[in-house]
Design an enzyme around this catalytic site. Structure first.
Site, PDB file in Angstrom:
ATOM      1  CG  ASP A 176      12.273  10.183  45.971  1.00 51.04           C
ATOM      2  OD1 ASP A 176      13.009   8.911  45.043  1.00 51.04           O
ATOM      3  OD2 ASP A 176      10.901   9.099  45.769  1.00 51.04           O
ATOM      4  CD  GLU A 222      14.875   2.511  41.944  1.00 51.24           C
ATOM      5  OE1 GLU A 222      14.144   1.943  42.597  1.00 51.24           O
ATOM      6  OE2 GLU A 222      15.384   3.332  42.590  1.00 51.24           O
TER       7      GLU A 222
HETATM    8  C1  6LW Z   1      11.879   5.482  44.637  1.00 50.29           C
HETATM    9  C2  6LW Z   1      12.306   5.251  44.219  1.00 50.29           C
HETATM   10  C3  6LW Z   1      13.350   5.745  44.596  1.00 50.29           C
HETATM   11  O1  6LW Z   1      10.275   5.525  44.364  1.00 50.29           O
HETATM   12  O2  6LW Z   1      13.542   4.936  46.244  1.00 50.29           O
HETATM   13  O3  6LW Z   1      15.506   6.301  45.466  1.00 50.29           O
HETATM   14  C4  6LW Z   1      12.105   5.073  45.673  1.00 50.29           C
HETATM   15  N1  6LW Z   1      14.095   6.697  44.407  1.00 50.29           N
HETATM   16  O4  6LW Z   1      12.494   5.586  42.367  1.00 50.29           O
HETATM   17  C5  6LW Z   1      10.959   5.227  47.245  1.00 50.29           C
HETATM   18  O5  6LW Z   1      11.171   7.118  47.236  1.00 50.29           O
END
Ligand code: 6LW
Length: 514
Positions: A26, A184
């Protein structure tokens, strides 16, 4: 920000991914002049949120952490690899660095930011933001207003007061993504007068992808790019998988880049043991003003791009003699550290661990100090002095995914006899694979890692090493026992039910990558 990336005929050079190997997921990046700062998730490990610096986006040096004091944050125990600090965002505004993130654990669950004027120094105490979900990001508009984007089912926006974290108005859903699971990781940018909203979809596994939308006004409506997903390695025969969770940045020479996470699987079906790593992706713009990521929307281990002038950073030390009063930045604890369980000053030149009652099989605060495995093939050595007095007292070297998945070589005492053991734990199955009677007080321990096996060796004199056992790497992978983190090499001590009567002293630690 303006687009002027396809300026003159750029000189293409080759760089290698990942740019920050090992468990560094991230990533988020910001620029101040010609300096770049990057942060990533740290989950249950402490200190939290590593901070890196670079001047060419390829070579990074760790300069600190945002969470360095137990008083800043309590990391909840019990949910290994899926607790603590998720997905931070770093932004710079008016002389201040902000890092906003989520503590996904326990009573202190929630979103907060910390700030500093000096990213090499300490960061503030957390300032809470009363908004739900994960993956918070900050966007400072040209008029100075600050907007929070996050995900809670879908992507939402809310103006906040950056001096106190208070919401200024209601949150508004601004995009649902293109139909992939888990929209997300949103980040908002203003480029050529347009608001660009870049997110991840598909989940953080093999279907991970980056999608983007834009709008003339910050609240939308957001129009999806017709080329979405604009970055993904799903369904492709490339050695990099699961590419996603990106952050865009315009470099000081006008070129554009994204940092993102990706994995390097070790076997088929794909499994990975290093966690999600940080990758760099060049970005150009098409004639319709949409970004083109990497090689037509994909990413590889070797990339050709018009790179910034090379910047050299100090090579990470491959040996730590524990000669300082502070632990090197690469070392972590699991959960918040208990100061009485470790010391670099009680016996100068050694890392001393005082094993408490908790064992490696518990999601607890342990006498454990570890650093990430950053390369699939490597060799680790340490010199341990430990004289277990009572049965169960144990100290050694572990390769650790979480409390239910780890292999170790350790000095211990069983039925009154001093011995060296190799133990493997895979979920609810665990077994001591080898017991070697051993009464000497010190031992050289070695762990060799490759794509197939973790192999353990020991030596009495540091010259001749004997094999003590081995275990398959595939059972210490995210797909088998992990979640969001990668493997660590840990030095530890434990009394297995009661505190150890004697300390364990580690003289040095060495890792050699091949
Ligand atoms: C993070 C989400 C994700 O909050 O995995 O790969 C989660 N993306 O955006 C945890 O790293």
């Amino acid at each position: 920000m303006t687009i002027h990336s396809n300026h003159t005929e750029p000189l293409l050079t080759e760089y290698e991914n990942p740019i920050i190997p090992g468990f560094h997921p991230d990533p988020s990046v910001c620029r101040v002049g010609e300096d770049y700062y990057l942060v990533c998730s740290s989950f249950e490990y402490f200190p939290g949120i590593p901070v890196f610096h670079s001047r060419d986006l390829i070579h990074w040096e760790q300069i600190g952490h945002c969470i360095t004091r137990n008083s800043q944050l309590k990391l909840e125990k019990g949910h290994p690899n899926c607790t603590g600090i998720f997905a931070p965002t770093i932004r710079y505004h008016n002389g201040i660095f902000y890092v906003i993130t989520t503590n996904v654990s326990g009573p202190e669950d929630g979103n907060f930011f910390v700030w500093t004027k000096d990213p090499y120094g300490e960061w503030s105490d957390p300032i809470k933001v009363d908004l739900p979900g994960i993956d918070p990001s900050l966007f400072f508009d040209e008029d100075g207003r600050c907007y929070y984007t996050g995900c809670h089912g879908n992507i939402f926006l809310c103006e906040i007061d950056i001096t106190n974290g208070k919401c200024l108005g209601d949150r508004k859903e601004i995009w649902t993504g293109t139909g992939g699971a888990y929209p997300e990781g949103p980040h908002l940018y203003k480029i050529n007068g347009c608001y660009y909203l870049q997110i991840s979809e598909g989940g953080t596994e093999l279907c991970h992808m980056i999608t983007i939308a834009r709008s003339k006004t910050i609240e939308g409506p957001y129009e999806s790019c017709s080329r979405n997903p604009v970055l993904t390695t799903r369904s492709l025969a490339l050695p990099v998988k699961a590419v996603g969770h990106a952050d865009l940045i315009q470099a000081h020479n006008g070129s554009w880049w994204a940092v993102c996470l990706g994995i390097r699987p070790i076997s088929y079906p794909y499994r990975h043991n290093l966690g999600r790593e940080t990758f760099l992706c060049p970005v150009t713009w098409d004639e319709d003003g949409w970004p083109v990521y990497g090689n037509d929307g994909t990413l590889d281990l070797k990339m050709k791009a018009a790179c910034l002038p090379e910047y050299s950073v100090p090579q990470p030390k491959d040996r730590d003699d524990f000669d300082c009063e502070k632990l090197d930045l690469c070392w972590n604890f699991i959960y918040n550290p208990i100061p009485e369980l470790w010391s670099l000053t009680d016996h100068p030149g050694f890392l001393t661990l005082y094993g408490n009652e908790h064992s490696l099989h518990e999601a607890e605060q342990l006498a454990w100090v570890g650093r990430r495995q950053e390369h699939i093939e490597c060799k680790v050595r340490t010199l341990l002095s430990f004289f277990p007095v009572l049965d169960g007292e144990e100290a050694g070297l572990t390769v650790y995914m979480n409390h239910l998945h780890h292999y170790e070589i350790a000095l211990t005492r069983m039925e009154g006899i001093g011995c060296l053991i190799v133990r493997r734990r895979i979920g609810s199955l665990w077994r001591i694979e080898n017991i070697i009677p051993y009464e000497a007080e010190s031992v050289y321990l070695e762990l060799r890692a490759d794509a197939e096996n973790y192999s353990f060796f020991y030596s009495l004199d540091g010259e001749e090493y004997y094999k003590a056992g081995q275990g398959e790497v595939q059972y210490l992978t995210t797909e088998v026992g992990g979640r969001f983190t990668g493997n660590y090499f840990g030095l530890y001590a434990s009394g297995n039910g009661r505190a150890c009567t004697t300390p364990a002293r580690f003289d040095w630690f060495q890792v050699k990558n091949s």
